[in-house]
Design a protein around this motif. Structure first.
Motif, PDB file in Angstrom:
ATOM      1  N   MET A 127       0.847  -1.262   0.060  1.00  0.00           N
ATOM      2  CA  MET A 127      -0.038  -0.034  -0.123  1.00  0.00           C
ATOM      3  C   MET A 127       0.864   0.978   0.043  1.00  0.00           C
ATOM      4  O   MET A 127       2.128   1.175   0.402  1.00  0.00           O
ATOM      5  CB  MET A 127      -0.761   0.003   1.077  1.00  0.00           C
ATOM      6  CG  MET A 127      -1.757  -1.186   1.200  1.00  0.00           C
ATOM      7  SD  MET A 127      -2.986  -1.618  -0.054  1.00  0.00           S
ATOM      8  CE  MET A 127      -4.092  -0.027   0.330  1.00  0.00           C
ATOM      9  N   ALA A 128       0.150   2.432  -0.330  1.00  0.00           N
ATOM     10  CA  ALA A 128       0.930   3.666  -0.423  1.00  0.00           C
ATOM     11  C   ALA A 128       1.669   3.979   0.860  1.00  0.00           C
ATOM     12  O   ALA A 128       2.600   4.624   0.888  1.00  0.00           O
ATOM     13  CB  ALA A 128      -0.042   4.873  -0.889  1.00  0.00           C
ATOM     14  N   ASN A 129       1.005   3.906   2.143  1.00  0.00           N
ATOM     15  CA  ASN A 129       1.474   4.340   3.429  1.00  0.00           C
ATOM     16  C   ASN A 129       0.952   3.455   4.542  1.00  0.00           C
ATOM     17  O   ASN A 129       0.415   2.594   4.384  1.00  0.00           O
ATOM     18  CB  ASN A 129       1.189   5.771   3.729  1.00  0.00           C
ATOM     19  CG  ASN A 129      -0.342   5.851   3.631  1.00  0.00           C
ATOM     20  OD1 ASN A 129      -1.032   5.206   4.210  1.00  0.00           O
ATOM     21  ND2 ASN A 129      -0.867   6.796   2.881  1.00  0.00           N
ATOM     22  N   ASP A 130       1.789   3.576   5.849  1.00  0.00           N
ATOM     23  CA  ASP A 130       1.495   2.868   6.794  1.00  0.00           C
ATOM     24  C   ASP A 130       0.070   2.737   7.108  1.00  0.00           C
ATOM     25  O   ASP A 130      -0.498   1.483   7.642  1.00  0.00           O
ATOM     26  CB  ASP A 130       2.274   3.123   7.809  1.00  0.00           C
ATOM     27  CG  ASP A 130       3.899   2.866   7.722  1.00  0.00           C
ATOM     28  OD1 ASP A 130       4.266   2.037   7.076  1.00  0.00           O
ATOM     29  OD2 ASP A 130       4.536   2.998   8.627  1.00  0.00           O
ATOM     30  N   GLN A 131      -0.487   3.944   7.048  1.00  0.00           N
ATOM     31  CA  GLN A 131      -1.985   3.958   7.444  1.00  0.00           C
ATOM     32  C   GLN A 131      -2.874   2.874   6.631  1.00  0.00           C
ATOM     33  O   GLN A 131      -3.837   2.171   7.157  1.00  0.00           O
ATOM     34  CB  GLN A 131      -2.668   5.350   7.521  1.00  0.00           C
ATOM     35  CG  GLN A 131      -1.916   6.297   8.807  1.00  0.00           C
ATOM     36  CD  GLN A 131      -0.582   6.763   8.166  1.00  0.00           C
ATOM     37  OE1 GLN A 131      -0.185   6.717   7.008  1.00  0.00           O
ATOM     38  NE2 GLN A 131       0.257   7.099   9.377  1.00  0.00           N
ATOM     39  N   GLU A 132      -2.579   3.045   5.350  1.00  0.00           N
ATOM     40  CA  GLU A 132      -3.186   2.126   4.460  1.00  0.00           C
ATOM     41  C   GLU A 132      -2.800   0.687   4.718  1.00  0.00           C
ATOM     42  O   GLU A 132      -3.903  -0.167   4.846  1.00  0.00           O
ATOM     43  CB  GLU A 132      -3.159   2.535   3.010  1.00  0.00           C
ATOM     44  CG  GLU A 132      -3.803   3.901   2.576  1.00  0.00           C
ATOM     45  CD  GLU A 132      -5.262   3.640   2.460  1.00  0.00           C
ATOM     46  OE1 GLU A 132      -5.713   2.875   1.588  1.00  0.00           O
ATOM     47  OE2 GLU A 132      -6.029   4.070   3.310  1.00  0.00           O
ATOM     48  N   GLU A 183      -9.091  -4.911   7.826  1.00  0.00           N
ATOM     49  CA  GLU A 183      -9.893  -5.860   7.197  1.00  0.00           C
ATOM     50  C   GLU A 183      -9.761  -7.113   7.043  1.00  0.00           C
ATOM     51  O   GLU A 183     -10.628  -8.036   7.187  1.00  0.00           O
ATOM     52  CB  GLU A 183      -9.823  -5.356   5.898  1.00  0.00           C
ATOM     53  CG  GLU A 183     -10.526  -3.829   5.515  1.00  0.00           C
ATOM     54  CD  GLU A 183     -12.212  -3.776   5.535  1.00  0.00           C
ATOM     55  OE1 GLU A 183     -12.707  -4.463   5.258  1.00  0.00           O
ATOM     56  OE2 GLU A 183     -12.243  -2.443   5.733  1.00  0.00           O
ATOM     57  N   GLY A 186      -8.455  -3.096  -1.326  1.00  0.00           N
ATOM     58  CA  GLY A 186      -7.498  -2.094  -2.279  1.00  0.00           C
ATOM     59  C   GLY A 186      -6.097  -2.545  -2.499  1.00  0.00           C
ATOM     60  O   GLY A 186      -5.563  -2.036  -3.193  1.00  0.00           O
ATOM     61  N   ALA A 187      -5.548  -3.744  -1.774  1.00  0.00           N
ATOM     62  CA  ALA A 187      -4.220  -4.127  -2.003  1.00  0.00           C
ATOM     63  C   ALA A 187      -4.202  -4.455  -3.728  1.00  0.00           C
ATOM     64  O   ALA A 187      -4.987  -4.914  -4.358  1.00  0.00           O
ATOM     65  CB  ALA A 187      -4.038  -5.291  -1.319  1.00  0.00           C
ATOM     66  N   CYS A 227      -2.080  -0.481   7.488  1.00  0.00           N
ATOM     67  CA  CYS A 227      -3.037  -0.892   9.026  1.00  0.00           C
ATOM     68  C   CYS A 227      -4.725  -1.005   8.567  1.00  0.00           C
ATOM     69  O   CYS A 227      -5.004  -1.840   9.136  1.00  0.00           O
ATOM     70  CB  CYS A 227      -2.783   0.127   9.846  1.00  0.00           C
ATOM     71  SG  CYS A 227      -1.114   0.096  10.706  1.00  0.00           S
ATOM     72  N   ARG A 228      -5.141  -0.196   7.689  1.00  0.00           N
ATOM     73  CA  ARG A 228      -6.570  -0.227   7.323  1.00  0.00           C
ATOM     74  C   ARG A 228      -6.791  -1.772   6.384  1.00  0.00           C
ATOM     75  O   ARG A 228      -7.679  -2.149   7.077  1.00  0.00           O
ATOM     76  CB  ARG A 228      -6.761   0.631   6.378  1.00  0.00           C
ATOM     77  CG  ARG A 228      -8.464   0.892   5.874  1.00  0.00           C
ATOM     78  CD  ARG A 228      -8.700   1.872   4.966  1.00  0.00           C
ATOM     79  NE  ARG A 228      -7.853   1.826   3.526  1.00  0.00           N
ATOM     80  CZ  ARG A 228      -8.233   0.656   2.579  1.00  0.00           C
ATOM     81  NH1 ARG A 228      -9.165   0.221   2.844  1.00  0.00           N
ATOM     82  NH2 ARG A 228      -7.492   0.695   1.578  1.00  0.00           N
ATOM     83  N   VAL A 229      -6.052  -2.290   5.872  1.00  0.00           N
ATOM     84  CA  VAL A 229      -6.280  -3.327   5.022  1.00  0.00           C
ATOM     85  C   VAL A 229      -5.892  -4.522   5.814  1.00  0.00           C
ATOM     86  O   VAL A 229      -6.667  -5.512   5.942  1.00  0.00           O
ATOM     87  CB  VAL A 229      -5.276  -3.435   3.510  1.00  0.00           C
ATOM     88  CG1 VAL A 229      -5.561  -4.944   3.002  1.00  0.00           C
ATOM     89  CG2 VAL A 229      -5.675  -2.229   2.735  1.00  0.00           C
TER      90      VAL A 229
END
Length: 106
Positions: free
Chosen positions: A13-18, A25, A69-70, A20-22
């Motif tokens: 993903m583009a960044n650490d927050q993304e 999930e 989104g991955a 963590c979001r995935v």
């Protein structure tokens, strides 16, 4: 319990927050399974009664990861399987969980 799975989901993903979001999930998919599980900093451990049950869960985790989104994901997995019951999560780390809970109270 005859099967134990430790899985680490590493989506690209583009960044650490993304990331963590995935990962959240993927953990939600595990929670929805109704199986016993423990989330730790590097992996989540899940207990099941059959190999098929956990292999199906791995497929659902993969689908959920890409739906979130991955575009690419790496999965590190450890699988313990036995004809008879194997050591449970509580057998392996229960005494440490009790220690951590006691330390948090102090």
């Amino acid at each position: 319990m005859k099967v134990s799975l430790a899985i680490q989901v590493l989506p690209s993903m583009a960044n650490d927050q993304e990331v963590c979001r995935v990962v959240d999930e993927a953990i939600d998919e595990i929670a929805k399974s109704g199986l016993n599980y423990v989330v730790a900093p590097f992996e989540t451990t899940v207990e099941g009664n059959s190999m098929e049950e956990l292999l199906d869960l791995i497929k659902r985790i993969d689908q959920r990861t890409f739906k979130a989104g991955a575009k690419q994901a790496i999965y590190y997995m450890k699988l313990a399987h036995g004809e008879e019951d194997i050591l449970s999560i509580d057998d392996k780390i229960g005494k440490y969980q009790e220690h951590n809970q006691q330390a948090a109270k102090e």
